[in-house]
Design a protein around this motif. Structure first.
Motif, mmCIF file in Angstrom:
data_model
loop_
_atom_site.group_PDB
_atom_site.id
_atom_site.type_symbol
_atom_site.label_atom_id
_atom_site.label_comp_id
_atom_site.label_asym_id
_atom_site.label_seq_id
_atom_site.Cartn_x
_atom_site.Cartn_y
_atom_site.Cartn_z
ATOM 1 N N ARG A 155 0.830 -1.220 0.000
ATOM 2 C CA ARG A 155 0.000 0.000 0.000
ATOM 3 C C ARG A 155 0.859 1.262 0.000
ATOM 4 O O ARG A 155 0.580 2.224 -0.715
ATOM 5 C CB ARG A 155 -0.953 0.007 1.203
ATOM 6 C CG ARG A 155 -2.102 -0.966 1.068
ATOM 7 C CD ARG A 155 -3.183 -0.713 2.118
ATOM 8 N NE ARG A 155 -2.674 -0.528 3.464
ATOM 9 C CZ ARG A 155 -2.587 -1.482 4.383
ATOM 10 N NH1 ARG A 155 -2.976 -2.699 4.102
ATOM 11 N NH2 ARG A 155 -2.120 -1.204 5.590
ATOM 12 N N ILE A 156 1.907 1.249 0.791
ATOM 13 C CA ILE A 156 2.799 2.407 0.843
ATOM 14 C C ILE A 156 3.522 2.574 -0.492
ATOM 15 O O ILE A 156 3.589 3.679 -1.037
ATOM 16 C CB ILE A 156 3.803 2.274 2.007
ATOM 17 C CG1 ILE A 156 3.066 2.328 3.343
ATOM 18 C CG2 ILE A 156 4.873 3.373 1.932
ATOM 19 C CD1 ILE A 156 3.915 1.930 4.542
ATOM 20 N N ALA A 157 4.047 1.489 -1.028
ATOM 21 C CA ALA A 157 4.767 1.554 -2.313
ATOM 22 C C ALA A 157 3.838 2.017 -3.429
ATOM 23 O O ALA A 157 4.225 2.833 -4.275
ATOM 24 C CB ALA A 157 5.364 0.186 -2.647
ATOM 25 N N PHE A 158 2.607 1.536 -3.422
ATOM 26 C CA PHE A 158 1.652 1.924 -4.466
ATOM 27 C C PHE A 158 1.334 3.415 -4.373
ATOM 28 O O PHE A 158 1.236 4.110 -5.384
ATOM 29 C CB PHE A 158 0.375 1.097 -4.362
ATOM 30 C CG PHE A 158 -0.548 1.270 -5.533
ATOM 31 C CD1 PHE A 158 -0.379 0.507 -6.668
ATOM 32 C CD2 PHE A 158 -1.566 2.194 -5.502
ATOM 33 C CE1 PHE A 158 -1.219 0.670 -7.762
ATOM 34 C CE2 PHE A 158 -2.415 2.374 -6.580
ATOM 35 C CZ PHE A 158 -2.241 1.601 -7.720
ATOM 36 N N ALA A 159 1.214 3.923 -3.155
ATOM 37 C CA ALA A 159 0.935 5.343 -2.974
ATOM 38 C C ALA A 159 2.083 6.193 -3.515
ATOM 39 O O ALA A 159 1.856 7.278 -4.046
ATOM 40 C CB ALA A 159 0.704 5.652 -1.497
ATOM 41 N N TYR A 160 3.296 5.704 -3.418
ATOM 42 C CA TYR A 160 4.455 6.437 -3.933
ATOM 43 C C TYR A 160 4.635 6.272 -5.433
ATOM 44 O O TYR A 160 4.875 7.236 -6.150
ATOM 45 C CB TYR A 160 5.738 5.922 -3.267
ATOM 46 C CG TYR A 160 6.096 6.651 -2.032
ATOM 47 C CD1 TYR A 160 6.982 7.710 -2.056
ATOM 48 C CD2 TYR A 160 5.542 6.287 -0.815
ATOM 49 C CE1 TYR A 160 7.311 8.382 -0.905
ATOM 50 C CE2 TYR A 160 5.867 6.952 0.336
ATOM 51 C CZ TYR A 160 6.752 7.997 0.279
ATOM 52 O OH TYR A 160 7.061 8.662 1.420
ATOM 53 N N LEU A 161 4.593 5.039 -5.895
ATOM 54 C CA LEU A 161 4.991 4.735 -7.270
ATOM 55 C C LEU A 161 3.832 4.704 -8.256
ATOM 56 O O LEU A 161 4.039 4.745 -9.460
ATOM 57 C CB LEU A 161 5.763 3.409 -7.296
ATOM 58 C CG LEU A 161 7.007 3.403 -6.392
ATOM 59 C CD1 LEU A 161 7.614 2.021 -6.349
ATOM 60 C CD2 LEU A 161 8.013 4.444 -6.841
ATOM 61 N N ARG A 162 2.627 4.579 -7.737
ATOM 62 C CA ARG A 162 1.392 4.732 -8.490
ATOM 63 C C ARG A 162 1.131 3.702 -9.591
ATOM 64 O O ARG A 162 0.360 3.959 -10.494
ATOM 65 C CB ARG A 162 1.286 6.134 -9.089
ATOM 66 C CG ARG A 162 1.295 7.201 -8.039
ATOM 67 C CD ARG A 162 1.024 8.536 -8.672
ATOM 68 N NE ARG A 162 1.289 9.593 -7.721
ATOM 69 C CZ ARG A 162 2.256 10.486 -7.857
ATOM 70 N NH1 ARG A 162 3.009 10.491 -8.904
ATOM 71 N NH2 ARG A 162 2.430 11.383 -6.941
ATOM 72 N N ASN A 163 1.780 2.575 -9.517
ATOM 73 C CA ASN A 163 1.329 1.485 -10.384
ATOM 74 C C ASN A 163 1.692 0.139 -9.769
ATOM 75 O O ASN A 163 2.646 0.029 -9.005
ATOM 76 C CB ASN A 163 1.774 1.673 -11.843
ATOM 77 C CG ASN A 163 3.120 1.129 -12.195
ATOM 78 O OD1 ASN A 163 3.521 0.090 -11.708
ATOM 79 N ND2 ASN A 163 3.818 1.844 -13.051
ATOM 80 N N GLU A 164 0.892 -0.841 -10.100
ATOM 81 C CA GLU A 164 0.980 -2.142 -9.449
ATOM 82 C C GLU A 164 2.329 -2.818 -9.656
ATOM 83 O O GLU A 164 2.943 -3.301 -8.704
ATOM 84 C CB GLU A 164 -0.147 -3.044 -9.958
ATOM 85 C CG GLU A 164 -0.186 -4.382 -9.279
ATOM 86 C CD GLU A 164 -1.341 -5.240 -9.741
ATOM 87 O OE1 GLU A 164 -1.420 -6.380 -9.256
ATOM 88 O OE2 GLU A 164 -2.159 -4.789 -10.571
ATOM 89 N N ALA A 165 2.813 -2.841 -10.876
ATOM 90 C CA ALA A 165 4.078 -3.535 -11.161
ATOM 91 C C ALA A 165 5.240 -2.914 -10.391
ATOM 92 O O ALA A 165 6.061 -3.628 -9.800
ATOM 93 C CB ALA A 165 4.355 -3.517 -12.661
ATOM 94 N N ASP A 166 5.310 -1.592 -10.380
ATOM 95 C CA ASP A 166 6.391 -0.920 -9.665
ATOM 96 C C ASP A 166 6.273 -1.128 -8.160
ATOM 97 O O ASP A 166 7.283 -1.294 -7.467
ATOM 98 C CB ASP A 166 6.398 0.575 -9.983
ATOM 99 C CG ASP A 166 6.826 0.864 -11.406
ATOM 100 O OD1 ASP A 166 7.407 -0.034 -12.061
ATOM 101 O OD2 ASP A 166 6.573 1.979 -11.885
ATOM 102 N N ALA A 167 5.055 -1.117 -7.648
ATOM 103 C CA ALA A 167 4.848 -1.332 -6.210
ATOM 104 C C ALA A 167 5.254 -2.756 -5.825
ATOM 105 O O ALA A 167 5.914 -2.961 -4.800
ATOM 106 C CB ALA A 167 3.394 -1.065 -5.833
ATOM 107 N N LEU A 168 4.885 -3.719 -6.646
ATOM 108 C CA LEU A 168 5.266 -5.108 -6.369
ATOM 109 C C LEU A 168 6.783 -5.277 -6.416
ATOM 110 O O LEU A 168 7.371 -5.970 -5.579
ATOM 111 C CB LEU A 168 4.586 -6.058 -7.361
ATOM 112 C CG LEU A 168 3.086 -6.217 -7.179
ATOM 113 C CD1 LEU A 168 2.488 -6.994 -8.351
ATOM 114 C CD2 LEU A 168 2.764 -6.903 -5.858
ATOM 115 N N GLU A 169 7.417 -4.633 -7.381
ATOM 116 C CA GLU A 169 8.878 -4.693 -7.475
ATOM 117 C C GLU A 169 9.525 -4.055 -6.243
ATOM 118 O O GLU A 169 10.509 -4.566 -5.708
ATOM 119 C CB GLU A 169 9.355 -3.984 -8.738
ATOM 120 C CG GLU A 169 10.854 -4.082 -8.936
ATOM 121 C CD GLU A 169 11.311 -3.448 -10.235
ATOM 122 O OE1 GLU A 169 12.485 -3.019 -10.267
ATOM 123 O OE2 GLU A 169 10.533 -3.374 -11.196
#
Length: 169
Positions: free
Chosen positions: A29-43
């Motif tokens: 959730r934190i990564a998605f809020a920063y990076l704004r897309n699923e693939a980047d947040a998962l990475e």
């Protein structure tokens, strides 16, 4: 989580796996809020877990493992955002990667429009439930700085959303 962290620190890989599993949703959730897309947040989550695994023996206080691993994630995300801006890669298309925390589209836009140093404090406090003290520890900032940034962020949000100072004062 503290027990898993203590065991993982002593070399128990299955305890580390349990720890990573327990943290992954919050980290995502934190990564998605920063990076704004699923693939980047998962990475980002995957890279954070790898870095945490490599450094778990250096964890000084197992009771603060969530703060420690979140700091690793925040550092990764900040580096990734800087790397993208230097290389000219545009942030993910907001329409394609809708941020799911605030359901109000105006609030989404207002939070996204904040300076990153303010946005991270708003996200951590209001959408992830961290306290000011925890945020100060995560960001390695004095609590007074966190309070000031939060105050300025809230002022900007009110201004963006069209509410005057006296609406909340």
């Amino acid at each position: 989580m503290t027990d898993w962290a203590a065991k993982a620190r002593r070399g128990d890989d299955s305890a580390f796996a349990e720890l990573a599993h327990a943290c992954k949703e919050k980290l995502y959730r934190i990564a998605f809020a920063y990076l704004r897309n699923e693939a980047d947040a998962l990475e980002a989550v995957q890279e954070t877990v790898c870095r945490a695994y490599q450094k778990i023996r250096k964890l000084k206080e197992p009771e603060h493992v969530l703060t420690w691993i979140t700091r690793i994630l925040l550092n990764y995300c900040a580096d990734e955002v800087k790397r993208r801006s230097r290389s000219g890669i545009a942030p993910a298309d907001y329409a394609a990667a809708a941020w799911d925390h605030p359901s109000d589209p105006d609030l989404q836009a207002a939070v996204r429009g904040l300076d990153p140093k303010y946005r991270q404090i708003v996200i951590l406090m209001y959408f992830e439930g961290y306290t000011l003290t925890e945020i100060a520890s995560l960001l390695d900032l004095p609590s007074g700085t966190v309070k000031t940034r939060l105050h300025k962020a809230l002022q900007e949000l009110r201004r963006h959303l069209g509410e005057g100072e006296d609406a909340h004062g």
